[in-house]
Write a protein that holds these residues in place. Structure first.
Motif, PDB file in Angstrom:
ATOM      1  N   ASN A  95       5.689  18.194 -54.140  1.00 17.10           N
ATOM      2  CA  ASN A  95       4.437  18.858 -54.499  1.00 17.10           C
ATOM      3  C   ASN A  95       3.358  18.612 -53.444  1.00 17.10           C
ATOM      4  O   ASN A  95       3.396  17.628 -52.706  1.00 17.10           O
ATOM      5  N   TYR A  96       2.403  19.511 -53.399  1.00 19.01           N
ATOM      6  CA  TYR A  96       1.252  19.345 -52.509  1.00 19.01           C
ATOM      7  C   TYR A  96       0.006  19.915 -53.182  1.00 19.01           C
ATOM      8  O   TYR A  96       0.099  20.710 -54.124  1.00 19.01           O
ATOM      9  N   SER A  97      -1.148  19.476 -52.711  1.00 17.23           N
ATOM     10  CA  SER A  97      -2.426  19.937 -53.260  1.00 17.23           C
ATOM     11  C   SER A  97      -3.022  21.021 -52.378  1.00 17.23           C
ATOM     12  O   SER A  97      -2.768  21.079 -51.169  1.00 17.23           O
ATOM     13  N   VAL A  98      -3.803  21.891 -52.982  1.00 18.06           N
ATOM     14  CA  VAL A  98      -4.532  22.930 -52.257  1.00 18.06           C
ATOM     15  C   VAL A  98      -5.990  22.491 -52.150  1.00 18.06           C
ATOM     16  O   VAL A  98      -6.619  22.145 -53.152  1.00 18.06           O
ATOM     17  N   TYR A  99      -6.511  22.475 -50.926  1.00 16.27           N
ATOM     18  CA  TYR A  99      -7.861  22.002 -50.674  1.00 16.27           C
ATOM     19  C   TYR A  99      -8.775  23.166 -50.272  1.00 16.27           C
ATOM     20  O   TYR A  99      -8.302  24.248 -49.896  1.00 16.27           O
ATOM     21  N   GLU A 100     -10.076  22.915 -50.342  1.00 11.83           N
ATOM     22  CA  GLU A 100     -11.021  23.924 -49.877  1.00 11.83           C
ATOM     23  C   GLU A 100     -10.870  24.154 -48.383  1.00 11.83           C
ATOM     24  O   GLU A 100     -11.044  25.263 -47.889  1.00 11.83           O
ATOM     25  N   ASN A 101     -10.550  23.103 -47.664  1.00  9.83           N
ATOM     26  CA  ASN A 101     -10.302  23.201 -46.232  1.00  9.83           C
ATOM     27  C   ASN A 101      -8.866  23.657 -46.015  1.00  9.83           C
ATOM     28  O   ASN A 101      -7.919  22.945 -46.353  1.00  9.83           O
ATOM     29  N   ILE A 102      -8.701  24.842 -45.459  1.00 13.69           N
ATOM     30  CA  ILE A 102      -7.361  25.404 -45.306  1.00 13.69           C
ATOM     31  C   ILE A 102      -6.495  24.544 -44.389  1.00 13.69           C
ATOM     32  O   ILE A 102      -5.275  24.449 -44.568  1.00 13.69           O
ATOM     33  N   ASN A 103      -7.115  23.880 -43.396  1.00 19.62           N
ATOM     34  CA  ASN A 103      -6.341  23.009 -42.512  1.00 19.62           C
ATOM     35  C   ASN A 103      -5.672  21.895 -43.301  1.00 19.62           C
ATOM     36  O   ASN A 103      -4.505  21.549 -43.072  1.00 19.62           O
ATOM     37  N   ALA A 104      -6.421  21.291 -44.235  1.00 19.59           N
ATOM     38  CA  ALA A 104      -5.874  20.216 -45.052  1.00 19.59           C
ATOM     39  C   ALA A 104      -4.719  20.722 -45.909  1.00 19.59           C
ATOM     40  O   ALA A 104      -3.717  20.022 -46.102  1.00 19.59           O
ATOM     41  N   THR A 105      -4.844  21.952 -46.425  1.00 17.35           N
ATOM     42  CA  THR A 105      -3.767  22.536 -47.231  1.00 17.35           C
ATOM     43  C   THR A 105      -2.511  22.746 -46.391  1.00 17.35           C
ATOM     44  O   THR A 105      -1.391  22.427 -46.830  1.00 17.35           O
ATOM     45  N   LEU A 106      -2.678  23.267 -45.176  1.00 15.80           N
ATOM     46  CA  LEU A 106      -1.529  23.524 -44.315  1.00 15.80           C
ATOM     47  C   LEU A 106      -0.811  22.234 -43.937  1.00 15.80           C
ATOM     48  O   LEU A 106       0.423  22.184 -43.894  1.00 15.80           O
ATOM     49  N   ILE A 107      -1.574  21.169 -43.660  1.00 12.42           N
ATOM     50  CA  ILE A 107      -0.958  19.888 -43.313  1.00 12.42           C
ATOM     51  C   ILE A 107      -0.259  19.286 -44.528  1.00 12.42           C
ATOM     52  O   ILE A 107       0.846  18.740 -44.429  1.00 12.42           O
ATOM     53  N   ALA A 108      -0.894  19.392 -45.722  1.00 14.64           N
ATOM     54  CA  ALA A 108      -0.274  18.878 -46.940  1.00 14.64           C
ATOM     55  C   ALA A 108       1.030  19.614 -47.237  1.00 14.64           C
ATOM     56  O   ALA A 108       2.017  19.012 -47.665  1.00 14.64           O
ATOM     57  N   LYS A 109       1.025  20.920 -46.999  1.00 16.79           N
ATOM     58  CA  LYS A 109       2.238  21.712 -47.238  1.00 16.79           C
ATOM     59  C   LYS A 109       3.336  21.311 -46.256  1.00 16.79           C
ATOM     60  O   LYS A 109       4.504  21.176 -46.628  1.00 16.79           O
ATOM     61  N   ARG A 110       2.965  21.104 -44.989  1.00 18.06           N
ATOM     62  CA  ARG A 110       3.949  20.702 -43.982  1.00 18.06           C
ATOM     63  C   ARG A 110       4.552  19.349 -44.353  1.00 18.06           C
ATOM     64  O   ARG A 110       5.769  19.128 -44.221  1.00 18.06           O
ATOM     65  N   SER A 111       3.708  18.433 -44.806  1.00 19.13           N
ATOM     66  CA  SER A 111       4.198  17.129 -45.239  1.00 19.13           C
ATOM     67  C   SER A 111       5.156  17.270 -46.412  1.00 19.13           C
ATOM     68  O   SER A 111       6.165  16.561 -46.499  1.00 19.13           O
ATOM     69  N   ALA A 112       4.862  18.206 -47.321  1.00 25.55           N
ATOM     70  CA  ALA A 112       5.731  18.412 -48.483  1.00 25.55           C
ATOM     71  C   ALA A 112       7.098  18.943 -48.055  1.00 25.55           C
ATOM     72  O   ALA A 112       8.135  18.523 -48.602  1.00 25.55           O
ATOM     73  N   TYR A 113       7.138  19.865 -47.096  1.00 23.32           N
ATOM     74  CA  TYR A 113       8.425  20.373 -46.595  1.00 23.32           C
ATOM     75  C   TYR A 113       9.263  19.233 -46.030  1.00 23.32           C
ATOM     76  O   TYR A 113      10.460  19.111 -46.306  1.00 23.32           O
ATOM     77  N   MET A 114       8.623  18.383 -45.209  1.00 22.56           N
ATOM     78  CA  MET A 114       9.347  17.277 -44.605  1.00 22.56           C
ATOM     79  C   MET A 114       9.802  16.264 -45.650  1.00 22.56           C
ATOM     80  O   MET A 114      10.920  15.731 -45.570  1.00 22.56           O
ATOM     81  N   THR A 115       8.955  16.003 -46.647  1.00 19.67           N
ATOM     82  CA  THR A 115       9.326  15.070 -47.714  1.00 19.67           C
ATOM     83  C   THR A 115      10.536  15.594 -48.484  1.00 19.67           C
ATOM     84  O   THR A 115      11.495  14.853 -48.743  1.00 19.67           O
ATOM     85  N   ALA A 116      10.507  16.875 -48.849  1.00 16.25           N
ATOM     86  CA  ALA A 116      11.628  17.472 -49.570  1.00 16.25           C
ATOM     87  C   ALA A 116      12.902  17.437 -48.727  1.00 16.25           C
ATOM     88  O   ALA A 116      14.007  17.202 -49.239  1.00 16.25           O
ATOM     89  N   TYR A 117      12.755  17.644 -47.438  1.00 20.85           N
ATOM     90  CA  TYR A 117      13.887  17.626 -46.511  1.00 20.85           C
ATOM     91  C   TYR A 117      14.566  16.253 -46.505  1.00 20.85           C
ATOM     92  O   TYR A 117      15.791  16.147 -46.651  1.00 20.85           O
ATOM     93  N   TYR A 118      13.773  15.195 -46.378  1.00 19.61           N
ATOM     94  CA  TYR A 118      14.345  13.848 -46.361  1.00 19.61           C
ATOM     95  C   TYR A 118      14.879  13.445 -47.733  1.00 19.61           C
ATOM     96  O   TYR A 118      15.890  12.746 -47.837  1.00 19.61           O
ATOM     97  N   LEU A 119      14.210  13.881 -48.790  1.00 21.97           N
ATOM     98  CA  LEU A 119      14.730  13.609 -50.133  1.00 21.97           C
ATOM     99  C   LEU A 119      16.082  14.289 -50.340  1.00 21.97           C
ATOM    100  O   LEU A 119      16.999  13.716 -50.936  1.00 21.97           O
ATOM    101  N   ALA A 120      16.213  15.519 -49.841  1.00 19.57           N
ATOM    102  CA  ALA A 120      17.486  16.239 -49.961  1.00 19.57           C
ATOM    103  C   ALA A 120      18.594  15.487 -49.224  1.00 19.57           C
ATOM    104  O   ALA A 120      19.734  15.419 -49.701  1.00 19.57           O
ATOM    105  N   LYS A 121      18.274  14.918 -48.059  1.00 20.60           N
ATOM    106  CA  LYS A 121      19.261  14.116 -47.334  1.00 20.60           C
ATOM    107  C   LYS A 121      19.708  12.926 -48.182  1.00 20.60           C
ATOM    108  O   LYS A 121      20.889  12.582 -48.212  1.00 20.60           O
ATOM    109  N   GLY A 122      18.754  12.317 -48.889  1.00 16.61           N
ATOM    110  CA  GLY A 122      19.095  11.196 -49.755  1.00 16.61           C
ATOM    111  C   GLY A 122      19.997  11.614 -50.898  1.00 16.61           C
ATOM    112  O   GLY A 122      20.983  10.925 -51.216  1.00 16.61           O
TER     113      GLY A 122
END
Length: 441
Positions: A95-122
């Motif tokens: 999961n990720y949060s949506v922020y008023e600052n779109i940059n923060a949202t994009l970085i949070a989303k990117r982090s979520a993709y990577m987190t899901a990727y490593y969790l899937a490996k596990g």
């Protein structure tokens, strides 16, 4: 001639300046997947909690990912048995949060993709361990596949297996990303990533570490890496080392990312885009220089940790997870290869420029934009730098490292490189869809 052929190969794969609306057909990955629609639903029978029987592996993967999504809420594992073999799939969500600052949202989303990727490996590792423990026949079949040098890139390394854990460790080197999804909401979102292992992926790619990809040919590896960049499951800055054991050929692929900020002012928006392109290029070239200087951390992890922590928030958890999941053997292999590479490359005519912090002559740098940049005026900008060193690593050293044997390495020349320095509250749709081609297995 070799440089010309490799340059043409990369130019065919990624065209400079194109919008990053890249289809899977543009980069044929090793998974050789097909349509996400079930074509033979009647051929699918769920036999156990973690196994699917199918006439076609593609249908089996599609049905298995449907079960993981619907019955396990997106987190789980399935084995897919089909007439000519067995495939394995694992999926995970974050999961990720949506922020008023779109940059923060994009970085949070990117982090979520990577987190899901490593969790899937596990989940894939856990699932394989449990499956092989119960299925002696499946374990024996996997052993035959892994030892077959005609069918499996892993066969180049003459593995010796005694335990289930060793088989799982070897098989996990042959996974590829299968699908990504982004369920974008107004205040929050959730991403899903699935990864698979199939007879074809085992024959096409071998991830010796998170930063080293061994493959039957350079094209396969390039396609594999570029697909993961587009899917958003690799870090915003880092790189991969490609090694072809049969020929000794190598390629260094470095990448950097930056966010093109939003502005309703067209002139300012264009300035933001130019700044993002420059930042992405700078990060990619600095990663390339670091890899060529033998930075063991990138060879191990595939990302530039210093820049990742300094420039992108919310990445600490991802970095810690990636570090925890890497095996001691993959780290040893990466250390051996990076030392061997630097030992040889330090004698190369281009090393002087690299040791001074400059990319070597012949480096190809391409830029691509997320389609959101064109459609919405903001989003990710990517830069990819590729260099083909004209040297061959000694095969026996790598084999010894993989088998856990002590390796004596000549001390390389030590040189210090110079470091490069370098909105609205909407939630734009992130990468979603198959990370595979429309060709059948």
């Amino acid at each position: 001639m070799r440089k010309l052929v490799l340059a043409l190969l990369f130019a065919m794969i990624l065209v400079s300046g194109v919008t990053f609306a890249i289809t899977v057909d543009d980069f044929l990955p090793p998974v050789q997947g097909g349509s996400a629609e079930l074509t033979e639903t009647a051929s699918l029978t769920r036999s156990t909690d973690d196994e699917v029987i199918a006439n076609e592996l593609q249908d089996g993967f599609n049905y298995a990912t449907k079960l993981i999504w619907e019955e396990q809420l997106g987190d789980g594992f399935r084995a897919v048995v089909f007439p000519s073999g067995t495939g394995y799939i694992a999926g995970a969500t974050s999961n990720y949060s949506v922020y008023e600052n779109i940059n923060a949202t994009l970085i949070a989303k990117r982090s979520a993709y990577m987190t899901a990727y490593y969790l899937a490996k596990g989940y894939l590792a856990q699932g394989l361990n449990g499956y092989f423990t119960r299925k002696k026949e499946a374990l024996e079949s996997s052993l035959v596949s892994l030892d077959d040098s005609e069918k499996n890139i892993g066969g180049f390394y003459e593995y010796q297996f005694e335990k289930v854990e060793q088989v799982v460790e070897a098989m996990l080197r042959g996974y590829v990303t299968y699908e990504v999804r982004d369920m974008a909401g107004e205040t929050s979102g959730k991403v899903y990533v699935s990864i698979v292992i199939s007879p074809k992926t085992l024959a096409a790619v071998n991830q010796l570490s998170d930063g080293i990809v061994s493959a039957a040919d350079l094209e396969t590896s390039l396609q594999f890496i570029l697909n993961d960049i587009e899917a958003g499951v690799v870090p915003p800055v880092g790189g991969k080392v490609i090694y072809v054991p049969e020929t000794g050929a190598m390629a260094i692929v470095a990448f950097g990312s930056a966010i093109s900020r939003h502005s309703t002012n067209e002139v300012l928006s264009n300035e933001y885009r130019k700044a993002a392109i420059e930042a992405a290029r700078m990060r990619a070239t600095q990663s390339l220089v670091d890899i060529l200087n033998g930075d063991k951390n990138i060879w191990k992890s595939g990302f530039e940790e210093k820049t990742l922590r300094a420039e992108f928030e919310n990445m600490d958890e991802v970095i810690a997870m990636a570090d925890e999941m890497r095996s001691a053997r993959s780290n040893t292999t990466a250390e051996t290869m990076s030392s061997e590479f630097l030992n040889l490359f330090s004698r190369d005519k281009n090393y002087e420029s690299v040791s001074s912090g400059l990319v070597p002559p012949g480096t190809m740098i391409k830029v691509a934009l997320d389609k959101s940049v064109e459609q919405n005026g903001y989003g990710w900008v990517f830069a990819i730098a590729v260099y083909y060193p004209e040297l061959e690593l000694p095969m026996q050293q790598i084999v010894d490292a993989l088998e856990g044997k002590p390796v004596a390495i000549e001390e390389p020349v030590q040189n210090e490189s110079t470091d490069g320095n370098g909105g609205p509250s909407e939630n734009p749709q992130g990468p979603s869809g198959p990370v595979s081609s429309d060709d059948k297995y």
